[in-house]
Design a protein around this motif. Structure first.
Motif, PDB file in Angstrom:
ATOM      1  N   HIS B  77       0.803  -1.220   0.000  1.00  0.00           N
ATOM      2  CA  HIS B  77       0.000   0.000   0.000  1.00  0.00           C
ATOM      3  C   HIS B  77       0.838   1.273   0.000  1.00  0.00           C
ATOM      4  O   HIS B  77       1.857   1.337   0.677  1.00  0.00           O
ATOM      5  CB  HIS B  77      -0.937  -0.006   1.211  1.00  0.00           C
ATOM      6  CG  HIS B  77      -1.981  -1.057   1.146  1.00  0.00           C
ATOM      7  ND1 HIS B  77      -1.963  -2.177   1.951  1.00  0.00           N
ATOM      8  CD2 HIS B  77      -3.052  -1.200   0.342  1.00  0.00           C
ATOM      9  CE1 HIS B  77      -3.001  -2.937   1.644  1.00  0.00           C
ATOM     10  NE2 HIS B  77      -3.674  -2.383   0.681  1.00  0.00           N
ATOM     11  N   LEU B  78       0.351   2.233  -0.738  1.00  0.00           N
ATOM     12  CA  LEU B  78       0.914   3.585  -0.732  1.00  0.00           C
ATOM     13  C   LEU B  78      -0.099   4.493  -0.050  1.00  0.00           C
ATOM     14  O   LEU B  78      -1.228   4.602  -0.520  1.00  0.00           O
ATOM     15  CB  LEU B  78       1.107   4.093  -2.169  1.00  0.00           C
ATOM     16  CG  LEU B  78       2.258   3.542  -2.999  1.00  0.00           C
ATOM     17  CD1 LEU B  78       2.264   4.220  -4.365  1.00  0.00           C
ATOM     18  CD2 LEU B  78       3.584   3.775  -2.277  1.00  0.00           C
ATOM     19  N   VAL B  79       0.305   5.117   1.034  1.00  0.00           N
ATOM     20  CA  VAL B  79      -0.617   5.985   1.760  1.00  0.00           C
ATOM     21  C   VAL B  79      -0.139   7.425   1.669  1.00  0.00           C
ATOM     22  O   VAL B  79       1.004   7.719   2.021  1.00  0.00           O
ATOM     23  CB  VAL B  79      -0.702   5.591   3.245  1.00  0.00           C
ATOM     24  CG1 VAL B  79      -1.653   6.509   3.998  1.00  0.00           C
ATOM     25  CG2 VAL B  79      -1.133   4.144   3.393  1.00  0.00           C
ATOM     26  N   CYS B  80      -0.985   8.316   1.208  1.00  0.00           N
ATOM     27  CA  CYS B  80      -0.612   9.728   1.182  1.00  0.00           C
ATOM     28  C   CYS B  80      -0.900  10.337   2.550  1.00  0.00           C
ATOM     29  O   CYS B  80      -2.015  10.256   3.054  1.00  0.00           O
ATOM     30  CB  CYS B  80      -1.391  10.487   0.111  1.00  0.00           C
ATOM     31  SG  CYS B  80      -0.984  12.245   0.096  1.00  0.00           S
ATOM     32  N   VAL B  86      -5.309   5.765   0.012  1.00  0.00           N
ATOM     33  CA  VAL B  86      -4.542   4.524   0.028  1.00  0.00           C
ATOM     34  C   VAL B  86      -4.597   3.900  -1.350  1.00  0.00           C
ATOM     35  O   VAL B  86      -5.679   3.599  -1.854  1.00  0.00           O
ATOM     36  CB  VAL B  86      -5.115   3.522   1.050  1.00  0.00           C
ATOM     37  CG1 VAL B  86      -4.294   2.244   1.056  1.00  0.00           C
ATOM     38  CG2 VAL B  86      -5.144   4.130   2.441  1.00  0.00           C
ATOM     39  N   ASP B  88      -3.232   0.779  -3.944  1.00  0.00           N
ATOM     40  CA  ASP B  88      -2.577  -0.522  -3.968  1.00  0.00           C
ATOM     41  C   ASP B  88      -1.321  -0.442  -4.817  1.00  0.00           C
ATOM     42  O   ASP B  88      -1.258   0.299  -5.786  1.00  0.00           O
ATOM     43  CB  ASP B  88      -3.523  -1.566  -4.565  1.00  0.00           C
ATOM     44  CG  ASP B  88      -4.654  -1.899  -3.624  1.00  0.00           C
ATOM     45  OD1 ASP B  88      -4.571  -1.534  -2.441  1.00  0.00           O
ATOM     46  OD2 ASP B  88      -5.627  -2.532  -4.066  1.00  0.00           O
ATOM     47  N   LEU B  89      -0.335  -1.215  -4.419  1.00  0.00           N
ATOM     48  CA  LEU B  89       0.926  -1.224  -5.158  1.00  0.00           C
ATOM     49  C   LEU B  89       1.344  -2.664  -5.398  1.00  0.00           C
ATOM     50  O   LEU B  89       1.379  -3.474  -4.475  1.00  0.00           O
ATOM     51  CB  LEU B  89       1.999  -0.490  -4.334  1.00  0.00           C
ATOM     52  CG  LEU B  89       3.393  -0.419  -4.940  1.00  0.00           C
ATOM     53  CD1 LEU B  89       3.396   0.401  -6.221  1.00  0.00           C
ATOM     54  CD2 LEU B  89       4.374   0.166  -3.937  1.00  0.00           C
ATOM     55  N   VAL B 115       3.840  -1.023   3.805  1.00  0.00           N
ATOM     56  CA  VAL B 115       3.073   0.213   3.670  1.00  0.00           C
ATOM     57  C   VAL B 115       4.068   1.353   3.533  1.00  0.00           C
ATOM     58  O   VAL B 115       4.881   1.575   4.424  1.00  0.00           O
ATOM     59  CB  VAL B 115       2.175   0.478   4.893  1.00  0.00           C
ATOM     60  CG1 VAL B 115       1.409   1.780   4.709  1.00  0.00           C
ATOM     61  CG2 VAL B 115       1.198  -0.664   5.110  1.00  0.00           C
ATOM     62  N   LEU B 116       4.017   2.023   2.410  1.00  0.00           N
ATOM     63  CA  LEU B 116       4.880   3.181   2.197  1.00  0.00           C
ATOM     64  C   LEU B 116       4.034   4.439   2.323  1.00  0.00           C
ATOM     65  O   LEU B 116       2.987   4.536   1.688  1.00  0.00           O
ATOM     66  CB  LEU B 116       5.536   3.127   0.816  1.00  0.00           C
ATOM     67  CG  LEU B 116       6.391   1.889   0.538  1.00  0.00           C
ATOM     68  CD1 LEU B 116       6.936   1.937  -0.878  1.00  0.00           C
ATOM     69  CD2 LEU B 116       7.523   1.771   1.546  1.00  0.00           C
ATOM     70  N   LYS B 117       4.511   5.362   3.154  1.00  0.00           N
ATOM     71  CA  LYS B 117       3.766   6.608   3.298  1.00  0.00           C
ATOM     72  C   LYS B 117       4.541   7.746   2.673  1.00  0.00           C
ATOM     73  O   LYS B 117       5.776   7.702   2.614  1.00  0.00           O
ATOM     74  CB  LYS B 117       3.533   6.907   4.777  1.00  0.00           C
ATOM     75  CG  LYS B 117       2.659   5.879   5.426  1.00  0.00           C
ATOM     76  CD  LYS B 117       2.298   6.274   6.835  1.00  0.00           C
ATOM     77  CE  LYS B 117       1.643   5.113   7.547  1.00  0.00           C
ATOM     78  NZ  LYS B 117       1.510   5.373   8.994  1.00  0.00           N
ATOM     79  N   GLY B 118       3.824   8.746   2.244  1.00  0.00           N
ATOM     80  CA  GLY B 118       4.491   9.887   1.644  1.00  0.00           C
ATOM     81  C   GLY B 118       3.484  10.801   0.980  1.00  0.00           C
ATOM     82  O   GLY B 118       2.318  10.834   1.382  1.00  0.00           O
ATOM     83  N   LEU B 119       3.931  11.514  -0.018  1.00  0.00           N
ATOM     84  CA  LEU B 119       3.107  12.512  -0.669  1.00  0.00           C
ATOM     85  C   LEU B 119       2.759  12.045  -2.083  1.00  0.00           C
ATOM     86  O   LEU B 119       3.649  11.754  -2.874  1.00  0.00           O
ATOM     87  CB  LEU B 119       3.902  13.821  -0.736  1.00  0.00           C
ATOM     88  CG  LEU B 119       3.145  15.134  -0.593  1.00  0.00           C
ATOM     89  CD1 LEU B 119       2.320  15.143   0.694  1.00  0.00           C
ATOM     90  CD2 LEU B 119       4.131  16.289  -0.611  1.00  0.00           C
ATOM     91  N   CYS B 120       1.475  11.985  -2.379  1.00  0.00           N
ATOM     92  CA  CYS B 120       1.061  11.559  -3.713  1.00  0.00           C
ATOM     93  C   CYS B 120       1.214  12.716  -4.700  1.00  0.00           C
ATOM     94  O   CYS B 120       1.414  13.863  -4.294  1.00  0.00           O
ATOM     95  CB  CYS B 120      -0.376  11.051  -3.699  1.00  0.00           C
ATOM     96  SG  CYS B 120      -1.623  12.327  -3.545  1.00  0.00           S
ATOM     97  N   SER B 121       1.095  12.422  -5.969  1.00  0.00           N
ATOM     98  CA  SER B 121       1.364  13.436  -7.000  1.00  0.00           C
ATOM     99  C   SER B 121       0.414  14.631  -6.879  1.00  0.00           C
ATOM    100  O   SER B 121       0.838  15.777  -6.983  1.00  0.00           O
ATOM    101  CB  SER B 121       1.258  12.812  -8.389  1.00  0.00           C
ATOM    102  OG  SER B 121       0.016  12.154  -8.515  1.00  0.00           O
ATOM    103  N   SER B 124       1.499  16.820  -3.952  1.00  0.00           N
ATOM    104  CA  SER B 124       2.796  17.512  -4.060  1.00  0.00           C
ATOM    105  C   SER B 124       2.670  18.747  -4.957  1.00  0.00           C
ATOM    106  O   SER B 124       3.461  19.676  -4.889  1.00  0.00           O
ATOM    107  CB  SER B 124       3.889  16.575  -4.567  1.00  0.00           C
ATOM    108  OG  SER B 124       3.605  16.126  -5.860  1.00  0.00           O
TER     109      SER B 124
END
Lengths: 128, 128
Positions: B77-80, B86, B88-89, B115-121, B124
DNA sequence: ATAGCTGCAAAATGTTTGCGCGAAA
DNA sequence: TTTCGCGCAAACATTTTGCAGCTAT
């Protein structure tokens, strides 16, 4: 496993969720269709569905309690499913993935929560 | 934050653990040194230490409840962190890491909890 | 007919919190 | 002396479970 209207509804409802709901959230939703359903039934069926591999729990260490780590820097974990050993794993292994996600999706990774499970070297010896 | 014997002992005890103990396990250990300490104090201090960044909780989605996912195949999962989305990756991004772990540590990965967290496009863009 | 599943309620488990006392600054 | 942290116990939140009745097979 026998058919049940409740289980089917729970499964279908979960499939229609965009997010990853808790049992409670799912219960509230399911109750709209089937007002007499109980929270216990939701929990029971979610557990059954997980066991049968139809759905998954979204979390890393399957533990009812939170676990703590005195290493305050970010790092990930390797868990051996046979002997249970937990080894720390440096995040640098994942930097190439971070870079790829930036290029491909413009997603900037700032935080990693990674647990990889499998067989450690000691256990793969005794496996045969 | 004021000094406390209890907090120091909790922190030192956690550092000496090989594994990642639960609050309860830590409590049992700490109690050997300081029999009158209470479980509430252990919880309180663990929370403080996490806040101060001295230790971390080992888990992926910070949620008191388990969350469920109707996708039964393994994926991450990619969580912004800004908008909470959230995504799926696919796991294929991590296969190169799996391969490296096999070569380097002879560890065979069979299960990924990522689970990778960060800033989605989208976020940003609005960031500036 | 007979497992298995249900709703309900109670219990179990994990975590937080209000209170009044004691200890650090 | 004034806060902040403590121990204690109660509250709270999440999840599991025993039971008696119902339902799919």
């Amino acid at each position: 496993m026998r058919y049940s209207r409740q289980r089917e509804l729970i499964f279908e409802t979960l499939k229609n969720f965009e997010t990853h709901p808790t049992a409670e959230q799912l219960y509230i939703q399911v109750k709209q269709e089937m007002p007499q359903i109980s929270l216990g039934t939701v929990y029971r069926n979610l557990n059954i569905l997980v066991e049968k591999g139809k759905i998954r729990k979204v979390d890393s260490l399957e533990s009812s309690s939170v676990r703590y780590d005195a290493r305050s820097d970010e790092h990930s974990h390797l868990v051996c499913t046979k002997c249970g050993t937990v080894k720390d794993l440096d995040l640098s292994y994942f930097y190439s993935v971070d870079k790829l996600l930036k290029e491909k999706f413009d997603f900037t990774v700032t935080e990693h929560n990674i647990v990889l499970k499998g067989l450690c070297s000691d256990c793969s010896l005794t496996e045969k």
